[in-house]
Design an enzyme around this catalytic site. Structure first.
Site, PDB file in Angstrom:
ATOM      1  N   TYR A  12     -17.190 -37.888 -18.485  1.00  0.00           N
ATOM      2  CA  TYR A  12     -17.730 -36.727 -19.204  1.00  0.00           C
ATOM      3  C   TYR A  12     -18.529 -35.828 -18.268  1.00  0.00           C
ATOM      4  O   TYR A  12     -19.250 -34.949 -18.685  1.00  0.00           O
ATOM      5  CB  TYR A  12     -18.652 -37.176 -20.335  1.00  0.00           C
ATOM      6  CG  TYR A  12     -17.973 -37.926 -21.437  1.00  0.00           C
ATOM      7  CD1 TYR A  12     -17.089 -37.278 -22.294  1.00  0.00           C
ATOM      8  CD2 TYR A  12     -18.234 -39.274 -21.650  1.00  0.00           C
ATOM      9  CE1 TYR A  12     -16.475 -37.968 -23.325  1.00  0.00           C
ATOM     10  CE2 TYR A  12     -17.621 -39.969 -22.675  1.00  0.00           C
ATOM     11  CZ  TYR A  12     -16.744 -39.315 -23.512  1.00  0.00           C
ATOM     12  OH  TYR A  12     -16.146 -39.987 -24.537  1.00  0.00           O
ATOM     13  N   ASP A  42     -34.138 -38.583 -27.990  1.00  0.00           N
ATOM     14  CA  ASP A  42     -33.429 -39.800 -28.426  1.00  0.00           C
ATOM     15  C   ASP A  42     -34.021 -41.015 -27.726  1.00  0.00           C
ATOM     16  O   ASP A  42     -34.338 -42.028 -28.370  1.00  0.00           O
ATOM     17  CB  ASP A  42     -31.934 -39.722 -28.081  1.00  0.00           C
ATOM     18  CG  ASP A  42     -31.199 -38.649 -28.869  1.00  0.00           C
ATOM     19  OD1 ASP A  42     -31.517 -37.465 -28.671  1.00  0.00           O
ATOM     20  OD2 ASP A  42     -30.321 -38.993 -29.683  1.00  0.00           O
ATOM     21  N   TYR A  44     -24.863 -31.359 -40.700  1.00  0.00           N
ATOM     22  CA  TYR A  44     -25.788 -31.417 -39.566  1.00  0.00           C
ATOM     23  C   TYR A  44     -27.243 -31.218 -39.991  1.00  0.00           C
ATOM     24  O   TYR A  44     -27.709 -31.933 -40.881  1.00  0.00           O
ATOM     25  CB  TYR A  44     -25.339 -30.331 -38.598  1.00  0.00           C
ATOM     26  CG  TYR A  44     -25.445 -30.641 -37.135  1.00  0.00           C
ATOM     27  CD1 TYR A  44     -25.464 -31.915 -36.634  1.00  0.00           C
ATOM     28  CD2 TYR A  44     -25.525 -29.586 -36.228  1.00  0.00           C
ATOM     29  CE1 TYR A  44     -25.549 -32.144 -35.263  1.00  0.00           C
ATOM     30  CE2 TYR A  44     -25.594 -29.810 -34.863  1.00  0.00           C
ATOM     31  CZ  TYR A  44     -25.617 -31.094 -34.382  1.00  0.00           C
ATOM     32  OH  TYR A  44     -25.702 -31.296 -33.048  1.00  0.00           O
ATOM     33  N   TRP A  45     -27.957 -30.252 -39.438  1.00  0.00           N
ATOM     34  CA  TRP A  45     -29.378 -30.079 -39.763  1.00  0.00           C
ATOM     35  C   TRP A  45     -29.585 -29.128 -40.940  1.00  0.00           C
ATOM     36  O   TRP A  45     -30.625 -28.503 -41.057  1.00  0.00           O
ATOM     37  CB  TRP A  45     -30.131 -29.571 -38.535  1.00  0.00           C
ATOM     38  CG  TRP A  45     -30.252 -30.616 -37.460  1.00  0.00           C
ATOM     39  CD1 TRP A  45     -29.508 -30.707 -36.314  1.00  0.00           C
ATOM     40  CD2 TRP A  45     -31.146 -31.744 -37.421  1.00  0.00           C
ATOM     41  NE1 TRP A  45     -29.893 -31.800 -35.572  1.00  0.00           N
ATOM     42  CE2 TRP A  45     -30.894 -32.453 -36.227  1.00  0.00           C
ATOM     43  CE3 TRP A  45     -32.149 -32.214 -38.291  1.00  0.00           C
ATOM     44  CZ2 TRP A  45     -31.601 -33.601 -35.860  1.00  0.00           C
ATOM     45  CZ3 TRP A  45     -32.852 -33.360 -37.924  1.00  0.00           C
ATOM     46  CH2 TRP A  45     -32.568 -34.042 -36.725  1.00  0.00           C
ATOM     47  N   GLN A  85     -36.705 -30.685 -24.824  1.00  0.00           N
ATOM     48  CA  GLN A  85     -36.580 -31.095 -26.230  1.00  0.00           C
ATOM     49  C   GLN A  85     -37.976 -31.476 -26.719  1.00  0.00           C
ATOM     50  O   GLN A  85     -38.893 -31.608 -25.898  1.00  0.00           O
ATOM     51  CB  GLN A  85     -35.631 -32.312 -26.330  1.00  0.00           C
ATOM     52  CG  GLN A  85     -34.395 -32.045 -27.144  1.00  0.00           C
ATOM     53  CD  GLN A  85     -33.512 -33.277 -27.333  1.00  0.00           C
ATOM     54  OE1 GLN A  85     -33.706 -34.306 -26.694  1.00  0.00           O
ATOM     55  NE2 GLN A  85     -32.528 -33.157 -28.191  1.00  0.00           N
ATOM     56  N   TYR A 101     -21.870 -38.512 -27.875  1.00  0.00           N
ATOM     57  CA  TYR A 101     -23.086 -38.295 -27.065  1.00  0.00           C
ATOM     58  C   TYR A 101     -23.149 -39.300 -25.916  1.00  0.00           C
ATOM     59  O   TYR A 101     -23.873 -40.292 -25.982  1.00  0.00           O
ATOM     60  CB  TYR A 101     -24.330 -38.455 -27.938  1.00  0.00           C
ATOM     61  CG  TYR A 101     -24.382 -37.576 -29.173  1.00  0.00           C
ATOM     62  CD1 TYR A 101     -24.428 -36.190 -29.074  1.00  0.00           C
ATOM     63  CD2 TYR A 101     -24.419 -38.140 -30.447  1.00  0.00           C
ATOM     64  CE1 TYR A 101     -24.491 -35.392 -30.204  1.00  0.00           C
ATOM     65  CE2 TYR A 101     -24.487 -37.352 -31.588  1.00  0.00           C
ATOM     66  CZ  TYR A 101     -24.519 -35.979 -31.456  1.00  0.00           C
ATOM     67  OH  TYR A 101     -24.598 -35.191 -32.568  1.00  0.00           O
ATOM     68  N   TRP A 140     -30.421 -38.409 -23.697  1.00  0.00           N
ATOM     69  CA  TRP A 140     -31.146 -37.289 -24.316  1.00  0.00           C
ATOM     70  C   TRP A 140     -32.630 -37.637 -24.389  1.00  0.00           C
ATOM     71  O   TRP A 140     -32.991 -38.804 -24.643  1.00  0.00           O
ATOM     72  CB  TRP A 140     -30.637 -37.023 -25.732  1.00  0.00           C
ATOM     73  CG  TRP A 140     -29.546 -36.006 -25.837  1.00  0.00           C
ATOM     74  CD1 TRP A 140     -29.693 -34.693 -26.195  1.00  0.00           C
ATOM     75  CD2 TRP A 140     -28.135 -36.188 -25.636  1.00  0.00           C
ATOM     76  NE1 TRP A 140     -28.459 -34.066 -26.219  1.00  0.00           N
ATOM     77  CE2 TRP A 140     -27.485 -34.963 -25.873  1.00  0.00           C
ATOM     78  CE3 TRP A 140     -27.349 -37.278 -25.257  1.00  0.00           C
ATOM     79  CZ2 TRP A 140     -26.112 -34.779 -25.757  1.00  0.00           C
ATOM     80  CZ3 TRP A 140     -25.973 -37.107 -25.137  1.00  0.00           C
ATOM     81  CH2 TRP A 140     -25.375 -35.873 -25.390  1.00  0.00           C
ATOM     82  N   LEU A 141     -33.459 -36.589 -24.197  1.00  0.00           N
ATOM     83  CA  LEU A 141     -34.908 -36.813 -24.090  1.00  0.00           C
ATOM     84  C   LEU A 141     -35.534 -37.426 -25.347  1.00  0.00           C
ATOM     85  O   LEU A 141     -36.109 -38.506 -25.300  1.00  0.00           O
ATOM     86  CB  LEU A 141     -35.584 -35.481 -23.738  1.00  0.00           C
ATOM     87  CG  LEU A 141     -37.102 -35.428 -23.690  1.00  0.00           C
ATOM     88  CD1 LEU A 141     -37.669 -36.474 -22.742  1.00  0.00           C
ATOM     89  CD2 LEU A 141     -37.578 -34.033 -23.261  1.00  0.00           C
ATOM     90  N   GLU A 143     -25.456 -41.226 -38.053  1.00  0.00           N
ATOM     91  CA  GLU A 143     -26.343 -40.202 -37.484  1.00  0.00           C
ATOM     92  C   GLU A 143     -27.217 -39.565 -38.568  1.00  0.00           C
ATOM     93  O   GLU A 143     -28.403 -39.346 -38.384  1.00  0.00           O
ATOM     94  CB  GLU A 143     -25.465 -39.142 -36.794  1.00  0.00           C
ATOM     95  CG  GLU A 143     -26.229 -38.142 -35.944  1.00  0.00           C
ATOM     96  CD  GLU A 143     -25.299 -37.144 -35.253  1.00  0.00           C
ATOM     97  OE1 GLU A 143     -24.056 -37.227 -35.460  1.00  0.00           O
ATOM     98  OE2 GLU A 143     -25.809 -36.289 -34.520  1.00  0.00           O
ATOM     99  N   ASP A 145     -30.794 -28.826 -33.984  1.00  0.00           N
ATOM    100  CA  ASP A 145     -29.899 -27.794 -33.442  1.00  0.00           C
ATOM    101  C   ASP A 145     -29.546 -26.618 -34.354  1.00  0.00           C
ATOM    102  O   ASP A 145     -29.695 -25.475 -33.972  1.00  0.00           O
ATOM    103  CB  ASP A 145     -28.586 -28.437 -32.986  1.00  0.00           C
ATOM    104  CG  ASP A 145     -28.820 -29.542 -31.965  1.00  0.00           C
ATOM    105  OD1 ASP A 145     -29.981 -29.816 -31.641  1.00  0.00           O
ATOM    106  OD2 ASP A 145     -27.833 -30.126 -31.506  1.00  0.00           O
TER     107      ASP A 145
HETATM  108  C1  GLC Z   1     -27.679 -33.678 -31.626  1.00  0.00           C
HETATM  109  C2  GLC Z   1     -29.060 -33.573 -32.264  1.00  0.00           C
HETATM  110  C3  GLC Z   1     -30.134 -33.701 -31.197  1.00  0.00           C
HETATM  111  C4  GLC Z   1     -29.919 -34.997 -30.426  1.00  0.00           C
HETATM  112  C5  GLC Z   1     -28.506 -35.053 -29.847  1.00  0.00           C
HETATM  113  C6  GLC Z   1     -28.173 -36.399 -29.244  1.00  0.00           C
HETATM  114  O1  GLC Z   1     -27.424 -32.629 -30.802  1.00  0.00           O
HETATM  115  O2  GLC Z   1     -29.182 -32.374 -32.937  1.00  0.00           O
HETATM  116  O3  GLC Z   1     -31.408 -33.692 -31.784  1.00  0.00           O
HETATM  117  O4  GLC Z   1     -30.858 -35.123 -29.424  1.00  0.00           O
HETATM  118  O5  GLC Z   1     -27.581 -34.855 -30.874  1.00  0.00           O
HETATM  119  O6  GLC Z   1     -28.288 -37.406 -30.196  1.00  0.00           O
END
Ligand code: GLC
Length: 442
Positions: free
Chosen positions: A82, A38, A367-368, A108, A31, A35-36, A411, A169
């Site tokens: 990236y 985050d 994951y989720w 998000q 990553y 990210w919002l 994570e 996700d």
């Molecule tokens: C994954 C998570 C998402 C998060 C992103 C960056 O995609 O599902 O919630 O914002 O990673 O950490």
């Protein structure tokens, strides 16, 4: 809490390592952008270490805000190799996207108001007013955009256009809808021929993390295809809604928005601003409409599909998020707490699993779809406290700290044996464990 010194040091080191000066990446390699939600969770932890840096984390989100008010879920680091990641989105196709910053074209969960208030808690009254004044215009524009553009039904519940907008996700309610309403001909062909494995060559996540801990290839492709459709319609909501059959009022997103609107009202009050009447009317409406997401038969809240107007009765951790929303009755909260304590559902050895144990999707590593995450635990702890379930909150809080202390800031974690999964040195895990240890109100 001296016994937590090691975990605090470890978590602070993760935040330092991922620090890009004005924002923090979630994790190296996997990553590499901003990210919002985050950054919001990261700021909640950073406020205990360096309040200026925490404020900068949130202010840096505003640079990506679209002129219509949307806060994008990703802001790309164009200096980085990236950079090609942004070409999937091509946000400049929208008239509203900023010229000088590359962003994604969706949002998000709106945790920003929460993060603004949490930073405010660390400031003197005068400083807090200045801080709120700085953030208020952007927050207001964002919340207005959500009601204006994402409430086509006009009942105050806002819709999401891509699973990424929920932050969860691959959460089962969305996967379920994708399977039912979004299977292009080529997807069935790929599935039948097993050619989807070729996709592994292009996936960064499955090169970094074992594939069994991520989403499968077919769904990864479908997620890409949904982005392509949004992009082809230049992120124009009218064009998107004219054809889309994959639009959902997501329960987690709406729970967070309900809470965020409470925060926005408090912020406005403290700096003596009157919120626009149209906005306050929508906020009120959303509170009443929220009950429409309750299913009396199964005694649960669910997300709702927009075109069909039906609840998506696929259980997930979203079911507990109304505790965080804070607008449900004590009776409903009691029911949710019972689900949390039910060994067939959420009462795992290391709570809270992202999918209940009795779901057909439950997979402790993926994951989720099973693992526990620090951010959803943080939201649930907050909600439990507000409804007076302090002991329940304290247990989840301590177990969350224990898991990170044992394995460091991964994570996500297996909710049955606590084994770590996903990315290493993950920023929001680090930030939120700091907050769970140091927030005196918790
Ligand atoms: C994954 C998570 C998402 C998060 C992103 C960056 O995609 O599902 O919630 O914002 O990673 O950490």
């Amino acid at each position: 809490m001296s016994e937590n010194t090691d975990v605090l040091d470890q978590a602070k080191a993760v935040l330092k390592r991922n620090d890009q000066k004005s924002f923090t990446i979630p994790a190296e390699g996997l990553y590499p952008h901003q990210w919002l939600w985050d950054s919001c969770f990261i700021a909640i932890g950073l406020r205990h270490i360096d309040i200026d840096r925490a404020q900068t984390e949130l202010k840096s989100l505003i640079r990506g805000q679209w002129s219509n008010g949307m806060l994008p879920h990703m802001i790309f680091d164009s200096s980085h190799w990236y950079n090609q990641d942004s070409s999937i989105w091509r946000s400049h196709l929208s008239l509203y996207a900023p010229d000088d910053v590359n962003t994604s074209g969706i949002t998000q969960p709106p945790v920003l108001a929460e993060a603004v208030v949490k930073i405010g808690e660390q400031l003197s009254l005068a400083e807090r007013r200045t801080w709120y004044q700085q953030m208020y215009p952007s927050l207001l524009a964002y919340h207005q955009w959500l009601f204006h553009e994402r409430d086509p039904k006009g009942d105050g519940l806002v819709i999401q256009l891509h699973p990424y907008e929920t932050g969860l996700d691959s959460t089962p309610p969305w996967i379920d809808q994708l399977n039912k309403h979004y299977m292009p001909w080529w997807a069935s062909l790929l599935k039948a021929t097993k050619l989807d494995t070729v996709v592994n060559l292009f996936r960064r996540d499955t090169r970094t993390v074992p594939p069994g801990q991520r989403m499968d290839n077919l769904h990864a492709l479908l997620y890409y295809d949904v982005i392509r459709k949004l992009r082809d319609r230049h992120y124009d909501i009218d064009k998107i809604l004219a054809k889309s059959d994959f639009v959902i009022a997501d329960l987690t997103f709406n729970s967070i928005f309900i809470r965020a609107n409470q925060h926005l009202m408090d912020i406005a009050k403290l700096i003596h601003r009157d919120l626009p009447e149209t906005l306050t009317a929508k906020i009120k409406l959303s509170h009443n409409s929220f009950e429409e997401l309750w299913d009396a038969y199964s005694s649960q809240y669910y997300s709702r599909n927009l075109p069909t107007n039906k609840l998506i009765k696929e259980p997930s951790i979203a079911a507990l998020m109304p505790l965080y929303a804070g607008n449900i009755t004590k009776e409903r909260a009691k029911q949710l707490v019972a689900d949390l304590g039910d060994e067939k559902q959420f009462a795992t050895k290391y709570p809270v699993p992202s999918v209940p144990l009795n779901s057909k999707y439950f997979d402790p590593q993926r994951y989720w779809q099973g693992p526990l995450w620090l951010n959803t635990n943080w939201l649930i702890i907050d909600g439990l406290k507000r409804y007076g379930y302090d002991k329940h909150a304290a247990i989840i809080q301590q177990k969350s700290i224990d898991v990170v202390a044992r394995h460091s800031s991964y994570e996500y974690f297996n909710p049955q044996d606590s084994s770590p999964a996903g990315a290493k040195n993950f920023s929001w895990t680090a930030a939120l464990v700091i907050d769970l240890i140091l927030d005196k109100t918790k």
